[in-house]
Write an enzyme that holds these catalytic residues in place. Structure first.
Site, PDB file in Angstrom:
ATOM      1  N   SER A   1       0.937  -1.265   0.016  1.00  0.00           N
ATOM      2  CA  SER A   1      -0.137  -0.129  -0.221  1.00  0.00           C
ATOM      3  C   SER A   1       0.823   1.287  -0.089  1.00  0.00           C
ATOM      4  O   SER A   1       2.011   1.251   0.589  1.00  0.00           O
ATOM      5  CB  SER A   1      -0.894  -0.041   1.476  1.00  0.00           C
ATOM      6  OG  SER A   1      -1.675   1.182   1.378  1.00  0.00           O
TER       7      SER A   1
ATOM      8  N   GLY B   1      12.328   1.337   3.442  1.00  0.00           N
ATOM      9  CA  GLY B   1      13.662   0.736   2.613  1.00  0.00           C
ATOM     10  C   GLY B   1      14.128  -0.084   3.561  1.00  0.00           C
ATOM     11  O   GLY B   1      13.953  -0.584   4.287  1.00  0.00           O
TER      12      GLY B   1
ATOM     13  N   LEU C   1      -1.507  10.600   4.464  1.00  0.00           N
ATOM     14  CA  LEU C   1      -2.584   9.996   3.823  1.00  0.00           C
ATOM     15  C   LEU C   1      -3.684  10.631   2.899  1.00  0.00           C
ATOM     16  O   LEU C   1      -4.773  10.718   2.953  1.00  0.00           O
ATOM     17  CB  LEU C   1      -3.614   9.416   5.152  1.00  0.00           C
ATOM     18  CG  LEU C   1      -2.642   8.299   5.954  1.00  0.00           C
ATOM     19  CD1 LEU C   1      -3.845   8.176   6.952  1.00  0.00           C
ATOM     20  CD2 LEU C   1      -2.499   7.196   5.215  1.00  0.00           C
TER      21      LEU C   1
ATOM     22  N   ILE D   1       5.790  -5.233   8.470  1.00  0.00           N
ATOM     23  CA  ILE D   1       5.123  -4.062   9.366  1.00  0.00           C
ATOM     24  C   ILE D   1       4.644  -2.930   8.491  1.00  0.00           C
ATOM     25  O   ILE D   1       5.329  -2.789   7.415  1.00  0.00           O
ATOM     26  CB  ILE D   1       6.056  -3.707  10.328  1.00  0.00           C
ATOM     27  CG1 ILE D   1       7.468  -3.309   9.843  1.00  0.00           C
ATOM     28  CG2 ILE D   1       6.067  -4.951  11.650  1.00  0.00           C
ATOM     29  CD1 ILE D   1       8.683  -2.960  11.036  1.00  0.00           C
ATOM     30  N   ASN D   2       4.101  -1.872   9.126  1.00  0.00           N
ATOM     31  CA  ASN D   2       4.183  -0.539   8.550  1.00  0.00           C
ATOM     32  C   ASN D   2       5.556   0.324   8.826  1.00  0.00           C
ATOM     33  O   ASN D   2       6.402  -0.250   9.455  1.00  0.00           O
ATOM     34  CB  ASN D   2       3.060   0.299   9.194  1.00  0.00           C
ATOM     35  CG  ASN D   2       2.528   1.347   8.276  1.00  0.00           C
ATOM     36  OD1 ASN D   2       3.297   1.933   7.406  1.00  0.00           O
ATOM     37  ND2 ASN D   2       1.219   1.533   8.262  1.00  0.00           N
TER      38      ASN D   2
ATOM     39  N   GLY E   1       8.740  -4.783   4.595  1.00  0.00           N
ATOM     40  CA  GLY E   1       9.830  -3.684   5.056  1.00  0.00           C
ATOM     41  C   GLY E   1      11.227  -3.824   4.253  1.00  0.00           C
ATOM     42  O   GLY E   1      11.869  -4.941   4.906  1.00  0.00           O
TER      43      GLY E   1
ATOM     44  N   LYS F   1      -3.808   2.312  -2.322  1.00  0.00           N
ATOM     45  CA  LYS F   1      -3.104   3.112  -1.376  1.00  0.00           C
ATOM     46  C   LYS F   1      -4.316   3.271  -0.282  1.00  0.00           C
ATOM     47  O   LYS F   1      -5.532   3.108  -0.571  1.00  0.00           O
ATOM     48  CB  LYS F   1      -3.023   4.491  -1.954  1.00  0.00           C
ATOM     49  CG  LYS F   1      -2.495   5.733  -1.029  1.00  0.00           C
ATOM     50  CD  LYS F   1      -2.056   6.989  -1.731  1.00  0.00           C
ATOM     51  CE  LYS F   1      -1.208   7.652  -0.955  1.00  0.00           C
ATOM     52  NZ  LYS F   1      -1.493   7.770   0.608  1.00  0.00           N
TER      53      LYS F   1
ATOM     54  N   CYS G   1      -0.173   3.989  10.575  1.00  0.00           N
ATOM     55  CA  CYS G   1       0.337   4.965   9.798  1.00  0.00           C
ATOM     56  C   CYS G   1       1.090   6.070  11.047  1.00  0.00           C
ATOM     57  O   CYS G   1       0.595   6.292  11.820  1.00  0.00           O
ATOM     58  CB  CYS G   1      -0.566   6.117   9.220  1.00  0.00           C
ATOM     59  SG  CYS G   1       0.147   7.412   8.418  1.00  0.00           S
TER      60      CYS G   1
ATOM     61  N   GLY H   1       7.660  -2.234  -1.846  1.00  0.00           N
ATOM     62  CA  GLY H   1       7.203  -0.896  -1.805  1.00  0.00           C
ATOM     63  C   GLY H   1       8.316  -0.112  -2.449  1.00  0.00           C
ATOM     64  O   GLY H   1       8.602   0.356  -3.591  1.00  0.00           O
TER      65      GLY H   1
END
Length: 306
Positions: free
Chosen positions: A25, A219, A77, A193-194, A245, A49, A132, A267
């Site tokens: 996302s 990253g 967001l 994870i986020n 991640g 997203k 977030c 991502g």
């Protein structure tokens, strides 16, 4: 002897994926036509997203900056709202792979309304963004509180018929406790994870670089953290885990699978490697499985545990 064929397909919480590679996302996930194009590049599934019930502008710039071994973003967001995203999801579905709708909210009711929109659009699964790191009350508060996590998960479940995936925050004292709350409330899978909450400062202006001050670190720098979270969750939680991640190579993919992930999200790596990365990762994974005498993904998931 090496197996004659390598099968990367599998079931994830009821979803049939051709391979374990999922678009994360927040990366190229607003446009339905772009998601459809990505679906044709060898990806197992795509994630939109994060969107809420109403449109949101996000933070003033700058919203992203490069740091050592990754990126720091504070987008806030931004999204066109659930009505527009329904159209984008419908278009993305034409790509032929599962479409995972990522939603957020500031209240239980908002999560429920966004989930309803995803249901109406025909999304195959729902990923709850409760983590977030740079928007108050979406991740900073909800993702750290097991009771709030349970409430928003239950609200989404009431309004969505498909599998619910809860995206967990690393910015907590006990990620397992948060995962347990999500599981009890109806989650069928976890994303770990986020991004990690962080900051960058301009030494000349002596002010934070990002317009939102704090941002989310993504990253390669966050890979060891994400890998640790997956490893911990696998030992305590029975739900399938999607690792996320810092994944940039097929070796990274293998590490996450060995730690206990059933699938992975890609991502930030797209910034430097573009869409070709999905086919490269899939080919590397096939080669690894073949060279070690395996024919299916399930044979290596969680085997780093003793």
């Amino acid at each position: 002897m090496r197996p004659a064929t390598i099968d990367l397909s599998f079931q994830l919480a009821g979803l049939k994926l051709n391979n374990p590679l999922i678009l994360a996302s927040g990366i190229l996930g607003v446009s339905g036509s772009m998601l459809r194009r990505i679906a044709q590049e060898g990806v197992g599934a795509v994630t939109t997203k994060s969107f809420g019930f109403t449109a949101r502008e996000g933070y003033p710039g700058p919203v992203i900056t490069e740091v050592a071994s990754g990126f720091l973003n504070s987008l806030g967001l931004p999204n066109p709202g659930s009505e527009q995203m329904k159209t984008e999801i419908e278009e993305a579905k034409k790509g032929g792979v599962p479409v995972i709708a990522s939603i957020y909210g500031f209240t239980e009711e908002e999560y429920g309304k966004a989930a309803s929109a995803a249901q109406e659009a025909g999304a195959d699964a729902l990923e709850l963004n409760i983590s977030c790191p740079h928007v108050e009350e979406v991740g900073v508060e909800i993702g750290r509180n097991p009771d709030l996590v349970a409430k928003v998960t239950a609200a989404a479940k009431t309004n969505f018929n498909g599998p619910l995936i809860v995206k967990l925050s690393p910015n907590v004292a006990d990620i397992v406790a948060i995962a347990e709350a999500a599981a009890k409330a109806g989650a069928k899978a976890l994303t770990a994870i986020n991004t990690v909450r962080a900051i960058a400062i301009d030494i000349e202006t002596r002010r934070p670089i990002l317009g939102g001050k704090f941002g989310g670190l993504s990253g390669p720098a966050m890979k060891p953290i994400a890998l640790r979270c997956v490893y911990e969750l696998y030992e305590k939680i029975s739900l399938p885990i999607i690792g996320c991640g810092g994944i940039t190579s097929w070796q990274d993919v293998v590490e996450f699978l060995l730690a206990g992930a059933s699938a992975v999200q890609i991502g930030s790596a797209l910034v430097n490697k573009d869409l070709v990365i999905f086919r490269e990762l899939a080919e590397g994974l096939r080669t690894y499985l073949s060279s070690h005498g395996h024919s299916r993904l399930e044979e290596i998931v969680g085997t780093a545990h003793v």
